[in-house]
Scaffold this motif. Structure first.
Motif, PDB file in Angstrom:
ATOM      1  N   ALA A  41       0.828  -1.324  -0.099  1.00 59.88           N
ATOM      2  CA  ALA A  41      -0.080   0.094  -0.152  1.00 59.88           C
ATOM      3  C   ALA A  41       0.786   1.084   0.082  1.00 59.88           C
ATOM      4  CB  ALA A  41      -1.002   0.164   1.164  1.00 59.88           C
ATOM      5  N   LYS A  42       2.049   1.100  -0.038  1.00 58.75           N
ATOM      6  CA  LYS A  42       3.157   2.352   0.025  1.00 58.75           C
ATOM      7  C   LYS A  42       2.894   2.919   1.426  1.00 58.75           C
ATOM      8  CE  LYS A  42       4.794   1.205  -4.021  1.00 58.75           C
ATOM      9  NZ  LYS A  42       6.125   0.823  -4.216  1.00 58.75           N
ATOM     10  N   ILE A  43       2.482   2.500   2.240  1.00 59.55           N
ATOM     11  CA  ILE A  43       2.421   3.254   3.757  1.00 59.55           C
ATOM     12  C   ILE A  43       3.720   3.401   4.154  1.00 59.55           C
ATOM     13  CG2 ILE A  43       1.838   2.828   6.047  1.00 59.55           C
ATOM     14  CD1 ILE A  43      -0.789   1.155   5.050  1.00 59.55           C
ATOM     15  N   ASP A  44       3.995   4.646   4.640  1.00 61.66           N
ATOM     16  CA  ASP A  44       5.428   5.085   4.959  1.00 61.66           C
ATOM     17  C   ASP A  44       6.009   4.672   6.394  1.00 61.66           C
ATOM     18  OD1 ASP A  44       6.210   6.945   2.672  1.00 61.66           O
ATOM     19  OD2 ASP A  44       4.274   7.843   3.082  1.00 61.66           O
ATOM     20  N   TYR A  45       4.953   4.505   7.147  1.00 56.38           N
ATOM     21  CA  TYR A  45       5.287   4.355   8.686  1.00 56.38           C
ATOM     22  C   TYR A  45       4.144   3.567   9.345  1.00 56.38           C
ATOM     23  CZ  TYR A  45       3.133   8.701  10.591  1.00 56.38           C
ATOM     24  OH  TYR A  45       2.164   9.537  10.875  1.00 56.38           O
ATOM     25  N   VAL A  46       4.362   2.881  10.444  1.00 58.06           N
ATOM     26  CA  VAL A  46       3.392   2.213  11.136  1.00 58.06           C
ATOM     27  C   VAL A  46       3.789   2.784  12.632  1.00 58.06           C
ATOM     28  CG1 VAL A  46       3.192   0.103   9.879  1.00 58.06           C
ATOM     29  CG2 VAL A  46       4.905   0.282  11.810  1.00 58.06           C
ATOM     30  N   LEU A  47       2.514   2.657  13.576  1.00 58.54           N
ATOM     31  CA  LEU A  47       2.604   3.522  14.859  1.00 58.54           C
ATOM     32  C   LEU A  47       2.516   2.124  15.852  1.00 58.54           C
ATOM     33  CD1 LEU A  47       2.535   6.117  16.252  1.00 58.54           C
ATOM     34  CD2 LEU A  47      -0.022   5.851  16.344  1.00 58.54           C
ATOM     35  N   LYS A 328      -2.826   3.551  -1.511  1.00 56.22           N
ATOM     36  CA  LYS A 328      -1.676   3.858  -2.579  1.00 56.22           C
ATOM     37  C   LYS A 328      -2.213   4.719  -3.631  1.00 56.22           C
ATOM     38  CE  LYS A 328      -0.583   0.253  -5.499  1.00 56.22           C
ATOM     39  NZ  LYS A 328      -0.172  -0.903  -5.905  1.00 56.22           N
ATOM     40  N   LYS A 329      -3.303   4.639  -4.130  1.00 61.77           N
ATOM     41  CA  LYS A 329      -3.740   5.628  -5.129  1.00 61.77           C
ATOM     42  C   LYS A 329      -4.115   7.003  -4.636  1.00 61.77           C
ATOM     43  CE  LYS A 329      -7.353   6.093  -8.719  1.00 61.77           C
ATOM     44  NZ  LYS A 329      -8.601   5.479  -9.288  1.00 61.77           N
TER      45      LYS A 329
END
Length: 335
Positions: A41-47, A328-329
């Motif tokens: 999903a191109k997520i940059d960071y997780v908490l 992502k979109k």
């Protein structure tokens, strides 16, 4: 089995009690599968939660030890990719400050409330200096302008006799011990006026995020049926207010929230109205978040897998990876 039966659509990986468990049908850890999807999903960071150790309601606390171990499992996974992590320190789990102090009862003020042999204020500073600090230098830790990012959940319950002085003391202690300045993101109560917690959040934190807006109060029909325009105007007003303090804003979005789903005898949805998990709902919410993103373009998604309230973007049997595709979109120019 009772829990799995209430899912509108079950997870692709089936029922699991922990992302660190092994899937019964595979030798691959659930954690690794999740991280692969998160990167898809191109997520940059997780908490990642990093529970209190010294500022604990029931010392000695094991929450920090467990959380620290889990963080290490995440960042050493073969599926970590380029993913980074920020820390979440939940003041609410301490049970030290959820009741507002008053003129008649100041016992919940952290400078006066005792935890063991020290004040809650001293205990929280020890957590940030001695416990959380082990992660500040990690390459995987998210940094804003070189500052490690820490979210403080329930920051609006962090009752202090002088919040500005307390946060200044905390920051100075971290700086002297580690050499790092912190980028602190404090939580404001959902749907609350921006000035309500001014005495706790102004000139104390670097940024503010609201608790989950998708969670609607009893009989609050307007916020269900006019959800997106109301959130947009509320966030714009709040963001302008916070920016006037010199504080950044971080929108917090969800794919839905059904507070009747896990109830064996659900109250009528006309009493507990909700927005069902919906790709249309989530797409619009992403757009509202982009309209209100601030200087560093940070957006929080709550949550990855809150199946109990049908508030998840983790892939399911019914919708597949649709929510990952939306993320992502919506948020990547070149997905």
């Amino acid at each position: 089995d009772k829990v799995i039966s209430i899912f509108a659509t079950p997870p692709v990986v089936g029922r699991y009690t922990s992302v660190f468990n092994m899937n019964s049908d595979s030798t691959e850890r659930i954690l690794d599968i999740h991280l692969r999807w998160i990167n898809q999903a191109k997520i940059d960071y997780v908490l990642l939660s990093c529970g209190p150790k010294y500022m604990s309601a029931l010392p000695p606390s094991t929450s920090f030890s467990n959380d620290s171990t889990n963080i290490e499992k995440v960042i050493t996974s073969p599926e970590i990719g380029n993913l980074k992590f920020a820390l979440k320190y939940d003041f609410g789990t301490t049970l030290l400050g959820l009741v507002a102090a008053s003129a008649k009862d100041s016992s919940m003020i952290i400078e006066k409330k005792m935890t063991g042999t020290i004040t809650a204020a001293d205990a929280m500073i020890k957590d940030f200096v001695e416990c959380l600090s082990k992660f500040y230098s990690y390459d995987r830790m998210l940094k804003v302008d070189g500052k490690p990012v820490i979210y403080i959940a329930n920051a609006y319950h962090l009752f202090s006799g002088n919040a500005i002085a307390f946060y200044a003391r905390l920051r100075l202690a971290v700086k002297q011990a580690t050499g790092y300045d912190l980028f602190i993101i404090g939580q404001q109560e959902r749907w609350s006026p921006p000035a309500r917690y001014e005495y706790l959040l102004k000139n104390t934190v670097d940024a503010i995020y609201h608790a989950r807006y998708a969670e609607i109060d009893v009989n609050d029909f307007n916020r269900v049926y006019e959800f997106h325009p109301l959130v947009d105007q509320n966030w714009k007003y709040s963001k302008n207010w916070f920016n006037a303090w010199g504080t950044e804003y971080v929108p917090n979005i969800s794919p839905g929230w059904n507070q009747n789903l896990g109830n064996e005898n659900p109250i009528s949805p006309y009493y507990l109205p909700y927005n069902a998990n919906s790709q249309t709902f989530f797409n619009k919410f992403c757009t509202v978040a982009k309209w209100n993103a601030d200087k560093h373009n940070m957006v929080l998604i709550s949550s990855w897998n809150y199946w109990l309230y049908d508030s998840q973007i983790e892939p399911s049997v019914g919708y597949g990876t649709a929510y990952l595709d939306i993320v992502k979109k919506q948020f990547k120019v070149n997905p």
